[in-house]
Structure formats: C-alpha cells, structure tokens
Motif scaffolding. Sequence first.
Motif, short mmCIF file in Angstrom:
data_model
loop_
_atom_site.label_atom_id
_atom_site.label_comp_id
_atom_site.label_asym_id
_atom_site.label_seq_id
_atom_site.Cartn_x
_atom_site.Cartn_y
_atom_site.Cartn_z
N LYS A 315 -5.10 -4.36 -14.06
CA LYS A 315 -4.79 -5.20 -12.89
C LYS A 315 -5.21 -4.50 -11.61
N ALA A 316 -5.04 -3.16 -11.57
CA ALA A 316 -5.44 -2.42 -10.37
C ALA A 316 -6.94 -2.54 -10.12
N GLY A 318 -8.78 -5.02 -10.88
CA GLY A 318 -9.22 -6.37 -10.57
C GLY A 318 -9.06 -7.42 -11.66
N ALA A 319 -8.38 -7.08 -12.78
CA ALA A 319 -8.17 -8.09 -13.82
C ALA A 319 -7.21 -9.16 -13.30
N LYS A 320 -7.60 -10.43 -13.45
CA LYS A 320 -6.71 -11.51 -13.07
C LYS A 320 -5.80 -11.84 -14.25
N GLU A 321 -4.76 -12.66 -14.00
CA GLU A 321 -3.86 -13.04 -15.09
C GLU A 321 -4.64 -13.62 -16.26
N PRO A 396 1.58 -5.91 -11.33
CA PRO A 396 0.73 -4.73 -11.44
C PRO A 396 1.52 -3.44 -11.28
N ILE A 397 2.44 -3.43 -10.32
CA ILE A 397 3.13 -2.18 -10.02
C ILE A 397 4.13 -1.83 -11.13
N LEU A 400 2.07 -0.42 -13.90
CA LEU A 400 1.54 0.92 -13.62
C LEU A 400 2.63 1.98 -13.65
N ARG A 401 3.81 1.64 -13.17
CA ARG A 401 4.91 2.61 -13.09
C ARG A 401 5.63 2.78 -14.43
N TYR B 17 13.79 -0.68 -3.50
CA TYR B 17 13.83 -0.94 -4.95
C TYR B 17 15.24 -1.25 -5.38
N SER B 52 3.47 7.36 -2.92
CA SER B 52 2.84 6.43 -3.87
C SER B 52 3.20 4.99 -3.55
N THR B 53 4.46 4.79 -3.20
CA THR B 53 4.90 3.45 -2.82
C THR B 53 4.04 2.92 -1.68
N HIS B 56 0.58 2.07 -2.96
CA HIS B 56 0.58 0.85 -3.77
C HIS B 56 0.62 -0.39 -2.89
N LEU B 61 -1.01 -3.57 -4.75
CA LEU B 61 -0.39 -3.56 -6.08
C LEU B 61 1.08 -3.92 -5.96
N ASP B 62 1.61 -3.75 -4.75
CA ASP B 62 3.02 -4.01 -4.51
C ASP B 62 3.14 -4.70 -3.16
N SER B 81 -1.86 -14.36 -6.36
CA SER B 81 -2.03 -13.16 -7.18
C SER B 81 -3.49 -13.03 -7.65
N ALA B 85 -5.96 -9.94 -6.84
CA ALA B 85 -6.73 -9.27 -7.89
C ALA B 85 -8.19 -9.18 -7.49
#
Lengths: 403, 231
Positions: A315-316, A318-321, A396-397, A400-401, B17, B52-53, B56, B61-62, B81, B85
């Motif tokens: 996803k990071a 660039g992959a879409k759903e 995505p996050i 990744l986390r 969070y 990192s937050t 992101h 990404l966030d 979304s 992307a």
Amino acid sequence: MDYREIVKTSLQVLRRNVMRTSLTMLGIIIGITSVILIVSIGQGAVKFITDELSSFGTDYFQISPGADQFSTLTGSNTLTLDDVEAIKTDPSLTNVNKVIPVSLQAARVTANDEDETVNISGTTTDAPAILRPEILYGEFLSSENNTASEHVAVMGSDASETFFGEDTNPTGERIRINGTPYLVIGVAHFESALAGSVLSNSIFVPINVMFREIQGQERIQEINVSVHNTELINQTIDDIEVLLRDRHDLNEGNENDFRISSAQDILSTVETITSLLTLMIAAISGISLIVGGVGVMNIMLVSVTERTKEIGLLKAIGAKEKDILTQFLIEAVVMTVFGGIIGIILGISGAFVVSSLVGIPFVVSPVAILLAVGVSSLVGIAFGLYPARKAARLSPIDALRYE
Amino acid sequence: MATKIPLIKLEKVTKRYPLADGESYQALNGVSLIVEKGEFVAIMGPSGSGKSTFMHIMGLLDIPSTGKYLLKGKDVKSYTSDELADIRNKDIGFVFQSFNLLSRTTVIKNVERPMMYAGISQEERTKRAMDALRLVQIDNKAENLSNHISGGQIQRVAIARAMVMEPSILLADEPTGNLDTKTSKEIMNHIKDLNKKGTTVILITHEEDIADFAKRIIKIVDGKIVTDRKK
Ligand SMILES: Nc1ncnc2c1ncn2[C@@H]1O[C@H](COP(=O)(O)OP(=O)(O)O)[C@@H](O)[C@H]1O
Ligand SMILES: [Mg+2]
C-alpha cells in the motif's frame, strides 16, 4: 492490472508453503475427482449400453409371454405362432418389417463323441435380421427348413468348437439333440458383448421342429418384431398391443398377458439410473467442494494475517484496494483451480482404470472437465473474496505497524 | 505574482492513538511545518518522540487527528483512498528501516512493483528498474532473491524502488538504522545525490553524523518540534 504477473506471484506464494497448499487443496481435489470419475464412468456405461443396443439395432422390440418377468420363469405360455402370423399379416401394421418367434430350451446334444447340455433356440429364417450373426460356414435356417420341418441345425461358433474343434467346418456332419439326428447346415458367430457368448454357445433349429421334437408343445419365449421406421416404433408397439389384447380376448379390466419392451426402454432406464447416480454424486462432491472452500478461506485468512506487513508495504508503494483484492483473490483461485486440475487428472485416470477393469468404454467428458474448472474457480472466488477484501481494506498504517 | 505554494505544509497537526483501556496516546502534539521543493530535511528526536508518526502522515499513510495537511496546496482530507494510493505511487518514495522488500521475490521484481501498480508495460518496467538499480550500483544483483542480499544492498534496492517512479518527495525512516558506519555513508551519499537532482528528501534519524547530510535539521520531543535549524 498485469494478471500474468499476479498469477506468477501467486504461484510463488503458494510454492512457499507446499504442504499447506496441498492440504488446503485436498477438499477441492476430492470433490472434483469424484465428479469427473462418476460422470466418466456413467457416460461410459451409457455408451456401452448404446453400443450394445445398436449392435442389434434400435429398430426392433420384443414381446414376451406373461404379465411380468416371473411369468417367463413359471413357464407362462401365452404367445402362439398364430399371434406371430397375425402380426405379420395384419394390413394395418404397415411399419412391421420382420416378425421372429423364438423358442428356447436346454437339451442334451451328442456329436463327435462329445456329450453336452446346450441351449437350443427354435427360430425362423428371419432371425439374422435382429441377431446379426456372422455366418462362418454354410448358411442360416431357410424358410423351407421350417415349412418342411427339416431336422437341420445351425451351430453357434462356440458350440461348434465344443463338438468339432476350432477352425473346423462341421457342415454336413450329424449331431443328436435328445437322441434325434440333425444335419449341421451352418455355423454362426455373434459379436455382441452382452448376448454374444450365450448366442454363440447355442444351436439354432427350425421352430416347428423345436416345438415337436424338443419342447413337446408350442411354446414361444419371445417374439422379436423389427420395424421399417424407428421413429414410429412406439405407435407400432401400441397397435400390436391392441391387436394382441383383442386376439387374447382381454377386456377393459384385464391386464396384458404379455409384455412389450423396446431397446429404447432399456436405454432410457439406464440413462435414468445414470443421471440419478450423477446427481447424487454431484451433491456429495458439492459438499466436499464447500468443505474445501471453507479450508481455502481459512488458509487465506491465515495468509492475510501473516502477510499484513507485506500488505502495508504494498500500500505504501501505491497498491490500491483493488490491487490487493485482485492479488489475494487470484491466489485463492489459483489454489482451487490447481486442485481442480489435479482432481481432473485423478478422476480421468480413475475412470480409465475402472472402465478397463469393468470392460466399458473409456469416455472423457469435455463438458465435465470445463464444468470442473469452472466450479473450482467459482469456489476460489466465493471463498477467497472475504479474506481478499479483508486484506484490501486494511489501513496502510495499521498494516505497516503490525508486529 | 501569486504567492508560491509550498510542497508540504502542516498546520497544528496532532495525532492521537486510542489505547485499549479507553485512554488515548498523543503521539503528535500540534506540529506546524513548511517544506519547500528541493529541501533536504532531517528529523531527529529520541525514540518514541513521534518521528515515524510524523513521517507516516506526511507520506499519506496515516491521517492527522486534528490540524491540516496541505500537499502542493491541496488538503489531503479531500482525497479518496485510491487517490491517496495513486499519490503515494507517483509522488512519494519510501525507504523504511526494515522490511522494505518482498521476500523470496527477485530484486528487480521488487523495483518493478510500483510501476506495475502504475500500469506501466513489462518492457518499460524492466528497463526503468535496471536503470534505477544501476544508479545505486546494485544492478548486478537484479535477479537475486531479496532475502539473499546484505542489509546495505537491501537499502540500496529500496532507494531504487522509491525513485523508480521519479517522485518529488523521498521519505526515509531511519534508512541506515541497521547498517554499519561505512555502508551508512554510502547509502546517505545516494540519497544526497537524489536531493542534488531535485528530489525533496525528508530523513528520520537519531544519529548526528547522518543528520549532517541534511541542509535543515528539525528536532522533535514528545510530539512537538523543539528546534528547526537551517544550515
Ligand atoms: N497504533 C498505535 N497505537 C498506539 N500507540 C502508538 C501507535 N503507533 C505509535 N504509537 C506510539 O506513539 C509514539 C510515537 O511513535 P513513533 O512515531 O513510532 O515514534 P518514533 O518513530 O519517534 O520512535 C510511541 O510511544 C508509540 O508507542
Ligand atoms: Mg520510528
């Protein structure tokens, strides 16, 4: 979307876990194998019967004495040569071609110092029209043989071998049936897989002689009727039923004292049984496919969890759903289709082994194969959709986390 | 003359969070920042300070809990979304500290992946991936599996992949965190080269000598910017 690339990637992913992938495919493999096996064997059986019937032709039917199957065993004797003559000569029965009465009785036969019990078949010169023999020596019974009640016999090829040995022409020889001498005038061979060996082991004599010398009475076990036009065979059967009921003085309330069965009847019975069986197996393998599908879903869910971080990375970059969904869906479909292909191979091999053991034709049904591929892809899509959507919708996050 | 629109503009961004016990953890505490095109920014701070937050959020990404993030003048809240992307795919390159590559996949296939999502043909993908690998001098490992190369090589492949779509922003989260000093320097020189060619670089690190490669150093403590120093 580069589907080729995705399929390649999917194969790689599945190869990482050969054991897991194989176990997951098991349900699909069993389901598809059993469908292919049963459909192939079923179609082989139908082909066997069809071939068998067409070796005699489907242009004839059979009249037997008695109201049911047991009447033949209990010696029911309701058909006469006059019935035969009536069917032959009725001017309204224009579709009737040949009418062949058969009288059967086992008898003691001696010849050439051999002494055996053999099935004797009393019939007429028209019998070859239905039995389709190959005349090896001499000729079949003539109509004069019958009218003059001549003591002549045509030997089945196996019967001839029993008494005179292989590759010997016995015409002109004499045999004794229940002590009475007969002149052998021919040898006939019968190819049919079902009836061939019985017929080739029989001896054929004129039906009049059969009645007088062997049965001691006029006794007909079957009347075979061949028709000119097979399309009209059912009408002819109905007409003959009316004729015989009339001749046998049967009233409204009385049941037939004879039975009429056509080759078509036998074929449709076999087809009914086969399709019932196929339906049953289809239901069973349907359950197996559902169980297999649930297995696929389970493994895909595990895979999504295991690869959460990978999904985050994709996803990071660039992959879409839709990309993630497609990838996981294709993985599921590749797995089930692969299982399906293994099932097809196993099913076809199994059908080959069974058909050669049982002695029926080996039939591969392209429809069943296409259906198997279609069904296994459908199972993959249906049961892969939920895990694939779960993967596609990961944020995505969070992915990744994920640790 | 219209006022110049900054590449990245954050206004009082916070990130909270939710925690399991119903409480929440404030990882970013009102961060405002402008980054212009072509800058080389290092973000420093102790572990857990929210670096990192921060990255992101800048990398789409966030999303911020409150505050505004304008990327090229446009509020990122307005994107779907799929659009996010697409921006990540074409305009932002990522290099993470670890787990950068798809394992059991060749180096070149890793580098090609963003281009696959962009719908670029296989032929073009191969060509551009090889070019990118050549720039970071790892083209000789193109057909190796990514789990069969060293940590320094992995980071170089990650840089190649981040740059293959020619994004305007490179975000690197402790890219040298797992590397020895010598290899770290090599990696940083590649990143410096990219910045020289015009790529805006935002680099997270807690090592002074790595941060020294940057032209601007921002320090974060407890989710807040405490210093912002240009060289
Ligand atoms: N998803 C999350 N849920 C709860 N707390 C989180 C989450 N992600 C990060 N944190 C917390 O936010 C703080 C900042 O994290 P991070 O941005 O990763 O810091 P840094 O990169 O500076 O080490 C840390 O204390 C971390 O534990
Ligand atoms: Mg961090």
